[in-house]
Design an enzyme around this catalytic site. Sequence first.
Site, short mmCIF file in Angstrom:
data_model
loop_
_atom_site.label_atom_id
_atom_site.label_comp_id
_atom_site.label_asym_id
_atom_site.label_seq_id
_atom_site.Cartn_x
_atom_site.Cartn_y
_atom_site.Cartn_z
N HIS A 7 -34.93 11.60 -112.17
CA HIS A 7 -33.57 11.90 -112.05
C HIS A 7 -32.93 11.23 -111.82
CE1 HIS A 7 -35.92 13.93 -108.41
NE2 HIS A 7 -35.06 12.69 -107.88
N GLU A 56 -29.29 14.37 -109.48
CA GLU A 56 -29.89 15.25 -108.38
C GLU A 56 -28.06 15.25 -107.52
OE1 GLU A 56 -32.28 15.90 -104.88
OE2 GLU A 56 -32.87 14.98 -106.16
N HIS A 75 -24.65 2.05 -109.92
CA HIS A 75 -24.19 2.68 -111.07
C HIS A 75 -24.80 3.39 -112.00
CE1 HIS A 75 -24.74 -0.46 -112.91
NE2 HIS A 75 -24.28 0.54 -114.69
N GLU A 117 -20.86 4.46 -115.38
CA GLU A 117 -20.62 3.43 -116.63
C GLU A 117 -20.50 4.26 -117.30
OE1 GLU A 117 -21.63 -1.07 -118.55
OE2 GLU A 117 -22.98 -0.03 -117.10
#
Length: 123
Positions: A7, A56, A75, A117
């Site tokens: 994550h 998360e 990002h 993105e």
Amino acid sequence: MKFTFNHNNFNVLDLQKSIAFYEEALGLKVVRKYEAPDGSFILAYLGDGVTPHQLELTWLRDRKEPYNLGENEFHLAMAVDDMEAAHEKHEKMGCICFENKAMGIYFIHDPDNYWVEIIPGGK
């Protein structure tokens, strides 16, 4: 020994607002939550329903000021199967913050100004 992605984390000021944004903008859904017994923080894990990777979102009770994201050079990237429809949706939401038409990509920003993105599927 083998490491695999699990994550990414974004800290947010308004958890419900952020969850609503990610649900509307990207179709992500909360797959699990953890609330600290003392109420000091909440973790919400969002998934795309396809890959095992999760985002998360961390909410800290005592945090009141916006997070310093520096120059925001990091990002999250999401692939989409219909760039035209996605761009139209994000344009209507007013969350597009940067476009690179030559590369065929663009970025949206969430309520805390994290950038995501958007790339064509398969890239």
